[in-house]
Design a protein around this motif. Structure first.
Motif, short mmCIF file in Angstrom:
data_model
loop_
_atom_site.label_atom_id
_atom_site.label_comp_id
_atom_site.label_asym_id
_atom_site.label_seq_id
_atom_site.Cartn_x
_atom_site.Cartn_y
_atom_site.Cartn_z
N PRO A 129 16.75 -55.70 -39.05
CA PRO A 129 15.52 -56.12 -39.76
C PRO A 129 15.09 -55.18 -40.87
O PRO A 129 14.59 -55.61 -41.91
CB PRO A 129 14.47 -56.17 -38.63
N HIS B 139 16.83 -53.74 -42.99
CA HIS B 139 17.62 -53.92 -44.21
C HIS B 139 17.08 -55.02 -45.11
O HIS B 139 17.50 -55.14 -46.27
CB HIS B 139 19.08 -54.24 -43.85
N ARG B 140 16.18 -55.84 -44.60
CA ARG B 140 15.64 -56.94 -45.41
C ARG B 140 14.61 -56.42 -46.42
O ARG B 140 13.85 -55.50 -46.13
CB ARG B 140 14.97 -57.99 -44.51
N GLU C 269 11.21 -56.97 -48.58
CA GLU C 269 9.98 -57.73 -48.44
C GLU C 269 9.86 -58.73 -49.58
O GLU C 269 10.13 -58.41 -50.73
CB GLU C 269 8.77 -56.80 -48.41
#
Length: 279
Positions: free
Chosen positions: A52, A54-55, A57
């Motif tokens: 998560p 690595h995502r 915004e």
């Protein structure tokens, strides 16, 4: 994907996701820097699953002016939009997710640069990237970048530009070493280099022109693929000659290297236009 699996080619990813190869390349570079893939030449291997953190915004709200400019130019260049095409503001509003009045202001700005024109009975149409437009833009680019070089050479040793140039020199050397497999990456490095040179000039009257110049000279690498490896190899050598002259604080050699590269860029842009529908 399973660990050890190979990612598809950039062109396949771009078509599948309906984005430009530039965006795909930027995403791949981030995956590589995050150690999620191993990028070796044309092979891009998944080495671990993303987490998560690595995502990125998602930014809320409408596009910024810079993002709208980028989307607009990508639309023109990816879909070979010819001169004389009517521009449907309502359609763009839905496509780009921006209010109609923002698009009207954006197109009014482009009209001052000779890219679009208001129709007598309302609406807009694209004037296009003609050879005359390219020559005028190239000549103006020479004036701006030579001025930037002269200002850069007066900056003190502690200014951030000197470290930027050292880093850019190393990035050029690194790409040069693997250019046969990664020559498509040059367009991003070219944009980064010229942006660094121009960043030392703080003049509100040239900022709008610099954005247009950056977009046109960056994107023409995407539409003309003839002799791409050879052209990019020559451009890297010219960039390195220019960087080394600046780092040596040699005014005469810096200006000579700048002129050499900018004149060649003008020729390649005109050649791109002649082989493309925009001419």
């Amino acid at each position: 994907m399973d660990i050890g699996g190979q990612l598809p080619a950039e062109t396949v990813l771009a078509d599948r996701m309906d984005v430009s190869r530039t965006i795909v390349r930027s995403a791949l570079q981030k995956l590589d820097s995050d150690k999620l893939i191993r990028w070796e030449g044309r092979n891009k291997t998944l080495i671990r699953k993303p987490e998560p953190e690595h995502r990125l915004e998602v930014e809320e709200g409408t596009l910024s002016t810079e993002e709208l400019e980028q989307r607009f130019f990508e639309w023109i260049l990816r879909f070979d939009v010819p001169a004389g095409t009517a521009l449907n503001v309502a359609q763009f509003s839905r496509q780009f997710g921006v209010p109609v009045h923002n698009l009207q202001e954006f197109l009014a700005g482009l009209s001052r640069l000779g890219l679009v024109e208001r129709r007598p009975r309302g609406g807009w149409f694209l004037l296009g990237f003609t050879s005359e437009f390219a020559i005028e833009l190239s000549d103006f680019r020479m004036v701006l970048e030579l001025n930037a070089v002269r200002q850069l050479l007066t900056l003190p040793p502690e200014h951030e530009i000197w470290q930027k140039l050292e880093t850019l020199k190393q990035e050029h050397e690194d790409l040069k070493a693997v250019l046969k497999d990664r020559y498509h990456d040059f367009s991003l490095l070219d944009e980064k280099f010229h942006s660094a040179i121009n960043s030392v000039v703080k003049n509100r009257f040239v900022l709008e022109a610099q954005k247009l110049i950056k977009l046109i000279f960056h994107y023409h690498y995407m539409w003309d693929k003839r002799d791409e490896l050879e052209r990019n190899a020559a451009a890297i050598e010219e960039h390195l000659e220019w960087i080394n002259a600046i780092l040596a604080h040699d005014v005469e050699k810096s200006e000579a290297a700048a002129l050499k590269h900018l004149r060649r860029s003008k020729v390649t842009l005109l050649q791109s236009l002649r082989g493309h529908k925009f001419a």
